[in-house]
Design an enzyme around this catalytic site. Structure first.
Site, mmCIF file in Angstrom:
data_model
loop_
_atom_site.group_PDB
_atom_site.id
_atom_site.type_symbol
_atom_site.label_atom_id
_atom_site.label_comp_id
_atom_site.label_asym_id
_atom_site.label_seq_id
_atom_site.Cartn_x
_atom_site.Cartn_y
_atom_site.Cartn_z
ATOM 1 N N LYS A 195 0.704 -1.288 -0.026
ATOM 2 C CA LYS A 195 0.165 0.067 -0.018
ATOM 3 C C LYS A 195 0.992 1.199 0.143
ATOM 4 O O LYS A 195 1.596 1.538 0.942
ATOM 5 C CB LYS A 195 -0.888 -0.048 1.317
ATOM 6 N N HIS A 331 -9.644 -7.144 -4.101
ATOM 7 C CA HIS A 331 -9.280 -5.955 -3.126
ATOM 8 C C HIS A 331 -9.935 -6.653 -1.725
ATOM 9 O O HIS A 331 -10.622 -7.434 -1.560
ATOM 10 C CB HIS A 331 -10.506 -4.978 -3.466
#
Lengths: 436, 436
Positions: A195, A331
Site C-alpha cells: 500500500k 480487493h
C-alpha cells in the site's frame, strides 16, 4: 427455505495504525456480522462493512428480507438496481470514499451481505461448500498476497491508543522488507502488495526495489498509492519500476480518475512499458467497466464480493473481465474469518482470478476472531476450501458479544481515516489528490 | 451426485418447408436428446442440436462426463475453453454456418447440453425449478414471439416429401398476415418476428407494413434477413420501416459482418433513425461482444442457452449486455419441449431479457413431442415456469424410440438448407451474401 429472522451484530476489531492515501486506520475497524434465520432452522452468515451507514441500509431492507426465499434473490437485486438507477448522480468512483462509504455501491454492498448469508444457508441445507453452488469451483485453494502497509508502531505508539501488533513501525524501505519477511514467514505468501501513497514516491520506489532485491523475480510485486500521484508521477514510477512490476506485478490506481489512468497507460505504452494498471478506485462498479475498457484505463479489475454484489456478481465480473481480456484480482478491507471465507469461496469460483487476492487478515488477531475454532489457517499463503457446507465457518457468540460491547463504547460509527490522521499525526492533514 | 451414465437419443422431427437466407428447411429437423444418470438414481435431461457433429462432440467428452459431479461443472467448461482457444482461427461469425454447425461455438454448445442436464438433475434432487438454482427467477412466465417464415405449402407441396402443416404456403405479404393471425390465434403471442432474406426486399418491407396495418403499434415487429442485404439495402429497409420497427421492434442481422452492421447503424443514426440492430450472426460468442460494443454494431444480442453455453452462461450474457447498455432477446432453432423449457428457465433467470423470445415451437406438432403429457402449453404467448423440479418435463421414451427410428432412416446427418434448396426449389441455388 424462507428467511424468518435477520440479526446484525456490529463489532469493533483492533487494528494497527496502518497508513494509506486515505489517512490512518482508526484504533478499531468496524464490521457487521449478518445472520439470517430460516424456517428450516438453518442459519446463514455473512460479514460486511461496519457502522451506521451499512447497518442502516440492511435495516431499511429488513421487511423485504424477512420472508424472502433464500433461493429467490433476484427480486431484491432488481429492487436495489432500480433504486440505484433512480438515485445515481452520474459517475461516482471510489476516489474520494473509503470502501464501505461509497454511495455508488451501497446497493450492491447491501445485497452482497444478504446473498452471502443465503448461500451459506443453502450450502448448509445441501451439505455443499458455497463455491460449489455456483457451477463448481475452479480451484480448491486460493492464494492471498502479503499486504504490506507503511505504518506507525502499535501498542500506544502514536498517542496512547492500545493497538498492539507484532510488526512495529514500518516507515522506511528497510522496515518494509522486514515486515514482508515477517508476514511471509508466518503465512507463506508468495506474492506481495504494498500500500503506497504514503511516503515520498522515491521512498516507495526504493521500497519496491528493496523488496525485489530481497525476494527476487519469483515473488510478484504490486504497489497501490490509491490515486496519490499525478499522471506525471505515475508515469515516472511506472518507468522506474518496469522490471520490478513485471512477472505478475501491477501498478494499482496510481492516478485519480478514469482519464488519468488512461493517460498513464497511454504514456507508458508509448515507451513500450506494458505494466498493467489495476484498479479498485476508478472501477468499483459494473457501470465503470465499459469506459475503462474503451479507454484502456484499467487492465486488471480488483473484484471484491463485498461491494460488487456478492458471489454471483463476483463471478459475473470474472466472466466479463475474461471476455474483455482484463485480468482479475481481489480487493480487501479489514475483515475477520467470515469475510475471509466469503472471499475464498468467491475466488475459488472465478477461473479468471489469477492474481493472489489482497487480505488484511494478518493485521487482525486471534483475540478478535469471531469464528468458532479461531483464526482461519493459511497453507503456503493459501486458504483451502474446507470440506464443510456453506462458507465453512460458524459464529462464536461469546466473541461477538465481546466485540459488540467494544463497538458500543466506540465514539465513531463510520470509517474516517482523514479524521484519524488529523487526530494522531497532523492536525492540518487533508487528503489531497494527487499529492505528488 | 456423480454422473454414472450418458445417453444420447438422436431424433428427427417433421418440419415444414420454411425458407430463410440459408435456404430451405429439410423435411425433418434433427435434434439430440441428452440424458444423464447419476449415482443417486436421479436423471437429468437436455435437448441440443442433432446429427453427427453435435453427437460426436458429446461422445468425445463421454469419459470426462462420466464420474463428474453435477455441481462441479467448471472443470469441463475450462477444458472446453482451453480447447477452443487452441483451435480457434480468429473470428468465425455464424454468417456462413447454420446454428449448430458453427465451429466457433462447438464447445459452448457441448457444454450447454451437459450443464442443462446437470441443472435438471440438481433441480430434481432439491425439488427446485432450474431457474431458481441460478439466484432466483426474474419472472415466472416468459413471452415468446410469433416467428413467421416465408414458406412453401407442406403436405407434399414441393416434391412429395410429407411435411404436413396447418399454415400452407406463405410467399406474399397477405399470406404472411394470414400466417400471423393463425399463429397468434393459437398461441396468443403479442410480438412478431419475420424471418426475411427470402423474397425481394420490397416484398418483405410490404409484409412488415401489412403486419403493422393488421396488428397496430402494440405488437412489436422484427425482421431478420440473416445478412441477405447489402449495407445500402439494409439502410434502405431501415429508412422504409422506421415507424414499423419502433416500439420494441428491431432490425436483425440485416448485413453480413460486424463492419457491415456497424456501417448500417452509423448511416441510420446519421439520419436520426435509431432502430436497434439485433444479432445472432455477427455476435454468437462472448468474444464477439467487445468489438460489437466498440463499433456500436449491435444493440440487441440474441442469446440462446444452446450455443452460448447453457443457463449460467446465458445469465452472464444477460448481465454483460445489461452493463453495456445492450438489449437481450433470444434466438431459436427447431426444437421440442425439452429445449422450450430450457429456454424458458433461461429467460426467466435473465432480468435484462425484455424482448419476447424466438421459438420454432409452433412449427412442430404434438405428434413429434418427446415430453410426457405432450406439447407445452402457452398462455397469452407465454410459457409459465411450472411448479415442478428441474426443467419441469420428463421424457416419453416411446416417442423417443419412434423419432429415433425415423432418424435412423434419414439420409442426412447434418443440417444443410442450401442442399435442400437445390433439391426442391432451384438446382443452381447458392447462398449469396448479400443477395440484394
Amino acid at each position: 427455505m424462507k428467511i424468518t429472522g435477520l440479526k446484525l451484530y456490529p463489532i469493533a476489531i483492533a487494528d494497527p495504525p496502518l497508513r494509506s492515501s486515505y489517512g490512518l486506520h482508526a484504533p478499531y475497524a468496524i464490521r457487521t456480522i449478518v445472520e439470517i434465520d430460516t424456517d428450516e432452522g438453518i442459519r446463514g452468515i455473512a460479514e460486511t462493512y461496519g457502522g451506521e451507514g451499512p447497518m442502516g441500509l440492511l435495516e431499511a431492507s429488513r421487511e423485504q428480507i424477512i420472508g424472502m426465499d433464500v433461493f429467490q434473490r433476484t427480486g431484491l437485486w432488481l429492487d436495489y438496481e432500480r433504486q440505484a438507477a433512480a438515485e445515481s448522480s452520474g459517475d461516482r468512483s471510489q476516489t474520494w470514499f473509503v470502501p464501505g462509504e461509497n454511495p455508488m455501491d451501497r446497493h450492491t454492498r447491501t445485497f452482497a451481505a444478504i446473498e452471502i448469508a443465503c448461500l451459506d444457508a443453502i450450502g448448509k441445507a445441501l451439505n455443499k461448500p458455497a463455491c460449489d453452488l455456483l457451477g463448481g469451483r475452479a480451484r480448491s485453494e486460493v492464494a492471498f498476497s502479503a499486504y504490506l502497509f507503511y505504518k506507525h508502531a502499535g501498542g500506544g505508539g502514536i498517542d496512547g491508543d492500545a493497538r498492539e501488533d507484532e510488526y512495529g513501525e514500518g516507515l522506511s524501505p528497510e522496515a518494509m522488507v522486514r515486515q514482508a519477511k515477517q508476514m511471509i514467514a508466518t503465512y507463506g505468501f508468495d506474492e506481495i502488495k504494498l500500500k503506497g501513497g504514503v511516503l515520498d514516491p522515491d521512498v516507495e520506489i526504493e521500497t519496491i526495489r528493496e523488496l525485489r532485491r530481497e525476494f527476487g523475480p519469483r515473488i510478484p510485486l504490486r504497489i497501490d498509492p490509491n490515486c496519490a500521484w499525478s499522471v506525471d508521477t505515475s508515469v515516472m514510477v511506472g518507468e522506474s519500476l518496469v522490471e520490478e512490476l513485471s512477472n505478475g506485478g501491477y501498478l494499482e490506481d496510481p492516478a485519480p480518475g478514469m482519464e488519468g489512468m488512461a493517460e498513464v497507460r497511454k504514456r507508458l505504452l508509448a515507451q513500450g512499458i506494458d505494466t498493467p494498471l489495476a484498479s479498485n478506485v476508478a472501477v468499483t462498479h459494473f457501470r465503470h467497466i465499459p469506459e475503462a475498457f474503451r479507454l484502456d484505463a484499467v487492465q486488471i479489475v480488483l473484484s471484491d464480493p463485498h461491494y460488487w454484489g456478492g458471489l454471483r456478481a463476483q463471478q459475473a465480473l470474472d466472466h466479463f473481465c475474461g471476455v474483455l481480456g482484463m485480468g482479475v484480482s481481489m480487493h480487501s478491507n479489514n475483515h475477520l474469518g467470515v469475510s475471509l471465507m466469503a472471499m475464498t469461496h468467491a475466488a475459488a469460483a472465478c477461473p479468471h482470478l489469477t492474481f493472489a487476492c489482497d487480505t488484511h487478515y494478518p493485521w487482525q488477531t486471534q483475540r478478535d476472531e469471531v469464528v468458532v475454532g479461531g483464526r482461519i489457517a493459511f497453507h503456503n499463503g493459501r486458504v483451502r476450501i474446507p470440506d464443510k457446507p456453506g462458507l465453512g465457518v460458524d459464529l462464536d457468540y461469546d466473541q461477538l458479544a465481546r466485540l459488540g460491547e467494544r463497538y458500543a463504547k466506540l465514539p465513531y460509527r463510520k470509517r474516517d481515516d482523514e479524521a484519524e490522521m488529523r487526530k494522531h499525526v497532523d492536525p492540518d492533514w487533508r487528503r489531497v489528490l494527487p499529492r505528488w
